[in-house]
Structure formats: structure tokens, C-alpha cells
Design an enzyme around this catalytic site. Structure first.
Site, PDB file in Angstrom:
ATOM      1  N   GLU A  35       1.901  -3.701   8.654  1.00  0.00           N
ATOM      2  CA  GLU A  35       2.577  -2.736   7.781  1.00  0.00           C
ATOM      3  C   GLU A  35       3.239  -3.426   6.589  1.00  0.00           C
ATOM      4  O   GLU A  35       3.207  -2.921   5.475  1.00  0.00           O
ATOM      5  CB  GLU A  35       3.603  -1.917   8.569  1.00  0.00           C
ATOM      6  CG  GLU A  35       2.982  -0.912   9.532  1.00  0.00           C
ATOM      7  CD  GLU A  35       1.994   0.026   8.856  1.00  0.00           C
ATOM      8  OE1 GLU A  35       2.142   0.338   7.669  1.00  0.00           O
ATOM      9  OE2 GLU A  35       1.038   0.448   9.549  1.00  0.00           O
ATOM     10  N   TYR A 118       9.771   3.672   5.115  1.00  0.00           N
ATOM     11  CA  TYR A 118       8.351   3.817   5.458  1.00  0.00           C
ATOM     12  C   TYR A 118       7.957   2.905   6.616  1.00  0.00           C
ATOM     13  O   TYR A 118       7.386   3.343   7.623  1.00  0.00           O
ATOM     14  CB  TYR A 118       7.432   3.520   4.255  1.00  0.00           C
ATOM     15  CG  TYR A 118       6.034   3.302   4.762  1.00  0.00           C
ATOM     16  CD1 TYR A 118       5.280   4.384   5.190  1.00  0.00           C
ATOM     17  CD2 TYR A 118       5.527   2.011   4.927  1.00  0.00           C
ATOM     18  CE1 TYR A 118       4.034   4.197   5.759  1.00  0.00           C
ATOM     19  CE2 TYR A 118       4.276   1.815   5.495  1.00  0.00           C
ATOM     20  CZ  TYR A 118       3.541   2.919   5.911  1.00  0.00           C
ATOM     21  OH  TYR A 118       2.332   2.731   6.504  1.00  0.00           O
ATOM     22  N   ASP A 136       4.742   7.754   2.682  1.00  0.00           N
ATOM     23  CA  ASP A 136       4.277   6.724   1.743  1.00  0.00           C
ATOM     24  C   ASP A 136       3.574   7.433   0.588  1.00  0.00           C
ATOM     25  O   ASP A 136       3.642   8.659   0.475  1.00  0.00           O
ATOM     26  CB  ASP A 136       3.340   5.716   2.442  1.00  0.00           C
ATOM     27  CG  ASP A 136       1.996   6.331   2.785  1.00  0.00           C
ATOM     28  OD1 ASP A 136       1.888   7.577   2.787  1.00  0.00           O
ATOM     29  OD2 ASP A 136       1.048   5.571   3.043  1.00  0.00           O
TER      30      ASP A 136
END
Length: 341
Positions: A35, A118, A136
Site C-alpha cells: 500500500e 487511505y 483514494d
DNA sequence: AAGACGGGGGT
DNA sequence: ACCCCAGTCTT
């Protein structure tokens, strides 16, 4: 109405499932790694970096023990290098202060360096199935079009509005699947340009499609005006050694290496004299251009031969080591094309 | 709230 | 060559 959107989204996900490389063990460390690599970065670009990092540091303790230069060498070319610094600091923190235990809730995950709303939502939902909705760029675009909200998420208030909508739409107990589904849909189908509306099972309830507003939703973001910066960049070479220093200033490319750099459009003879370098007749590259999101970089590069040159903060590296050194992309591209001979 | 922070892809 | 894309931290 919400139910229809979600049903169609899950149906889409069945036909376009995307395997994440951490799927086998759902290790929060690996999810975090991917991520962070994916922030401001396309998945296809992030994946090779992810594989190299996981291969080299399969456990968070190994990442914590790595040197910053080794990590930067693996990060080289990906950009936003503060992500690598935060990653390293967080790995050290989790290893030494939390006995290697990755935090397990959104509230604790978001406290980590380099982890914002996020990334915390993504980790909490993918690793622990916590009921938190990701917001996002993909989610924003999908919601803006489907629900006809003509706003960017640059203002905090508007971002809150999208976050609240995303939270309402979240399928409780299946946050991992839902979050994955809406992001996949946004990135592969409801794309910024040329979205595939002709083959979309959500178009029948999509505000933008029904009202011919797909091209104008979401509205364009305001962009900062680009600042031009000019650099003269010299590699000092002595036999098979090149002198480099690490950029420590709070500026672009912090943590990357450079040669002797004069930031100016015109050559300043006095500057090079104080560096004890005679640049007369030096063969400079043409102006090399690199556009960042906020600056336009212009750079001329040259190599100067100088025996016994030395300067504080500079360190000699053998030319064979340079492939493991992190340079700004514009510099490594020049090295690839030109070499050091 | 605005600016700083890299780099790549599509056209 | 030009336009577009995308999270977090600092100021």
C-alpha cells in the site's frame, strides 16, 4: 439505490478479480508495504518494487535492520522518497517498541509514520476486515460520477463528504472485498480517460452516464504553478572512483546521492573555484528536463577528471558500486545512456 | 488550506 | 511535446 450500486460492484468484482501478491497469508506487513508503494503510484509500477522488497526483507525485522542506503537503492526510481524513510522508521518502531507486532486497528495503524487515512483503511480492511472504507483517487472518481458530485477532494470539507458517502456504502463485514472491488472498478473500468461505459453494469444507475457528464466528472484538480530550477551537476572522477555526497537538505531528492552541484542557470566561475575544480572546456550534457508535480528541473551533467580531489561531505565510490546507489531519475537515466568513461 | 514531495503513461 | 494521474507531511 445504494444496494443496487453495491450489488453491481460485487458482480463486477466477480468477473474482474485481481490477485494481490499478499493474498496467501494476508500478512499486515506485506499489505502495508504494497500500500505504501502504491501511494501516488500505479500498481503495475509498484509491483516489481514490492517483489524485490519482500524478497529482500520477508520479515519486518529484516527491514528494520537494513541500512537506509540499501533501502533507497531498492526504492530508486520510484519517487516520493520520504515514503522509504517513513517505512524504515516505522519498521524500526514496530520491531523495537512493539516486539514486531503490527497494530491491528485503524486507530492504531494511522498513528504510524507515512500512514494516512487511505493506507490505514486499506490495511485495516485487507488484513483485519475492519469496517473502514478507503477513499483514494479511484474511489473519489467512481463516487463523483455515479452519484453526480462535482467536487474535488482538495478541500477538507469536500473530502469529508466523500468519506461519509464511502462509509455509508461500505458492506459491513466484507470491507476487504468491497474496498478492493471499488478500487479495481475505478482503476480498470471507470478510468480517468476513456472509461468503459459501453460495457459497465453500473451505467444504468450512474448519474454521469445518464446525464452525459462522464467527461466532466470529477472536475479537474487545481494544480500549483511549476517553478523552474536549473542545476549544473558534476561527477568528480579520480581513476575509477567517483565522489558523491548524500543530499540531506529538506529539499527534493533528500537521501539520494549527487555530485558537486551548482544550482544556477549560468555557470558561476567563483563557485567552481571554491570547489577547487577547473571547469574550463568541460563537456556538458544538453539541458536534461525532468518535470515533477511542482517543479520543472533542468540539469546539465558533466564528468571532470581530477586527481587527489577531496572535499568535506564527499565520499569516494568505485564506479562498479554506482548501480547500487540511489540517484535522481534524471541522473540515473543519463548514467545509463552515457556511463563514466 | 496550501505547498512540497517523483515519476510514469497516454495521446 | 504536452496533458493527466495520485497520498501524506509540513508550514
Amino acid at each position: 439505490m445504494f444496494k443496487t450500486f453495491q450489488d453491481n460492484l460485487l458482480a463486477f468484482y466477480q468477473s474482474f478479480p485481481i490477485e494481490k501478491p499478499w493474498q496467501a497469508d494476508r500478512d499486515p506487513y506485506k499489505i502495508w508495504l504494497l500500500e505504501v508503494l502504491s501511494q501516488q503510484t500505479r500498481m503495475e509500477q509498484a509491483l516489481p518494487y514490492y517483489r524485490r522488497l519482500v524478497d529482500r526483507f520477508p520479515k519486518i525485522e529484516l527491514l528494520a535492520d537494513a541500512s537506509e542506503d540499501d533501502l533507497f537503492a531498492l526504492w530508486k526510481g520510484l519517487g516520493y522518497y520520504s515514503r522509504a524513510r517513513n517505512l524504515h522508521n516505522t519498521a524500526k518502531y514496530i520491531t523495537s517498541e512493539r516486539e514486531g507486532q503490527f497494530p491491528r486497528t485503524y486507530a492504531d495503524i494511522i498513528k504510524l509514520n507515512g500512514v494516512g487515512p487511505y493506507t490505514a483503511s486499506a490495511i485495516a480492511s485487507f488484513a483485519f476486515r475492519e469496517d473502514v472504507a478507503v477513499l483514494d483517487g479511484n474511489v473519489h472518481r467512481v463516487l463523483s460520477r455515479v452519484f453526480g458530485i462535482a467536487k474535488t477532494i482538495q478541500r477538507g470539507q469536500d473530502k469529508d463528504e466523500f468519506q461519509n458517502l464511502a462509509n455509508k456504502l461500505l458492506i459491513k463485514g466484507q470491507s476487504d472485498i468491497y474496498n478492493q472491488a471499488i478500487m479495481n472498478f475505478g482503476s480498470t473500468h471507470c478510468k480517468p480517460q476513456n472509461p468503459n461505459c459501453g460495457d459497465c453494469n453500473i451505467s444504468e444507475i450512474c448519474y454521469a452516464y445518464q446525464n452525459e457528464k462522464v467527461g466532466v466528472l470529477p472536475p479537474p484538480k487545481l494544480r500549483p504553478i511549476l517553478r523552474d530550477r536549473y542545476f549544473h551537476f558534476v561527477f568528480v572522477k579520480s581513476k575509477d572512483n567517483i565522489y558523491l555526497r548524500k543530499r540531506m537538505e529538506k529539499d527534493i531528492w533528500q537521501g539520494l546521492y549527487e555530485g558537486v552541484v551548482q544550482e544556477n542557470k549560468d555557470l558561476d566561475v567563483d563557485f567552481w573555484q571554491t570547489q577547487k575544480l577547473d571547469i574550463a572546456g568541460l563537456l556538458w550534457s544538453p539541458w536534461l528536463k525532468q518535470v515533477l508535480s511542482h517543479q520543472r528541473i533542468w540539469m546539465k551533467i558533466a564528468i571532470i577528471e581530477s586527481e587527489n580531489w577531496s572535499s568535506t561531505n564527499f565520499q569516494a565510490f568505485h564506479t562498479s558500486e554506482l548501480k547500487n546507489i540511489a540517484f535522481p531519475r534524471v541522473v540515473s537515466k543519463w548514467i545509463e545512456a552515457h556511463g563514466f568513461d
